[in-house]
Design an enzyme around this catalytic site. Sequence first.
Site: not given
Ligand SMILES: NC(=O)c1ccc[n+]([C@@H]2O[C@H](COP(=O)([O-])OP(=O)(O)OC[C@H]3O[C@@H](n4cnc5c(N)ncnc54)[C@H](O)[C@@H]3O)[C@@H](O)[C@H]2O)c1
Ligand SMILES: [Zn+2]
Length: 372
Positions: A126, A148, A190, A232, A242, A247, A251, A254, A258, A272
């Site tokens: 939980r 999030k 971003e 942020k 939000e 908040r 976006n 975005h 999307h 992304h």
């Molecule tokens: N929670 C939120 O507020 C929020 C906001 C924006 C995005 N997101 C989410 O984040 C995700 C995208 O995140 P991302 O772009 O970090 O992608 P990711 O976590 O897939 O990382 C991108 C790639 O880089 C690799 N990697 C990570 N760190 C590394 C490093 N230091 N050296 C070498 N390789 C490395 C990973 O293995 C992966 O292949 C999406 O699922 C998106 O929905 C969430």
């Molecule tokens: Zn984003």
Amino acid sequence: MSSEISVLQVALGERAYEIHIGAGLLGQGGEILGRVLRQPRAIVVTDQNLERTRHPKHLMETLTRAGVDAHMLVVPAGEASKSMSQLERLLEDMLALNVERKVTVVALGGGVVGDLAGFAAAVLLRGVDFVQVPTTLLAQVDSSVGGKTGINSRHGKNLIGAFHQPRLVLVDTDVLDDLPPRELRAGYAELVKHAFIRDPALFDWLEEQRARLFAGDSDVRREAIHRSLAIKAAIVAEDERETTGTRALLNFGHTFAHAYEALAGYGEGLLHGEAVALGMTRAFELSVRLGLCPAAEAERARTHLDAVGLAVRSREVRNAIFPAEGLLEAMQRDKKVEAKRLTFVLSHGIGKAALHRDVPEADLRAVLDADA
Ligand SMILES: NC(=O)c1ccc[n+]([C@@H]2O[C@H](COP(=O)([O-])OP(=O)(O)OC[C@H]3O[C@@H](n4cnc5c(N)ncnc54)[C@H](O)[C@@H]3O)[C@@H](O)[C@H]2O)c1
Ligand SMILES: [Zn+2]
């Protein structure tokens, strides 16, 4: 290399937490984490790509040195891990370690690991504490802060999740040295987004400093991440869930992004952050068309994104086509479209974003047609 560390506060009352940013911070992980752990037990979650770097081992060593009993769990790299089946596996593996409610989950990775491990922490027993150690630029400036967490459904991205704030965010700028340049650029979209929303001085500074940031200057990286995250953090503190609309400013770009991602199929073809760069460019164009933003400001933004190496025209994206009609349909399906009203975060100039409802479809179509 610089040894300076910046600390930011996320002001959320009893859920307040600190963000530490600096080069080589992972080496002090045990000591810094030790201050927030409620029990000297941690479960570090990382992915298979990171497992090949020295970072997980490095973090485990410092935790052990600090007297923390740490266990590591590894998930496959990539968006597909934000799934019900990976979540189930992760939770069962955590429970198999006989964890108690005072355990802390540590997410060491990009947004995928952060979202998945954060959600697992939100529902394990939980809800247990969790700490974010973001390793992509995207995660460092965006997903690790704000609470999030979640996974994807076959009905869409991030549809299953929870608000669960971390207890601490540890940003080591050195880990970016291992990140593929394409991922670094995507994360930068971003980073600069926060300047576009609220901080014209940050944008001025980024125009001067971006080459140093991409060349690996740790002071510039630390300052850029700090200033971007400060925006942020402030917005999250103003509107944690939000509800007031503030908040939603995060976006910016975005709604377009999307739609681009939906048409590109959420794969390696368009990351992304890359979709966000395209989306922000369209958002500026729409803002100019509606008479909200001076054309010269939109041009400055576009020139900057282009100089970084991010695509600003959809035809620059290889192996994908983005017909206006398809993009419009995808936007109508987006969960952020309230009752069919076209709602956009638009720009009144760099550093001034605002939410606009009922954007005329004809103007939107004109912007998409002009890019096609
Ligand atoms: N929670 C939120 O507020 C929020 C906001 C924006 C995005 N997101 C989410 O984040 C995700 C995208 O995140 P991302 O772009 O970090 O992608 P990711 O976590 O897939 O990382 C991108 C790639 O880089 C690799 N990697 C990570 N760190 C590394 C490093 N230091 N050296 C070498 N390789 C490395 C990973 O293995 C992966 O292949 C999406 O699922 C998106 O929905 C969430
Ligand atoms: Zn984003």
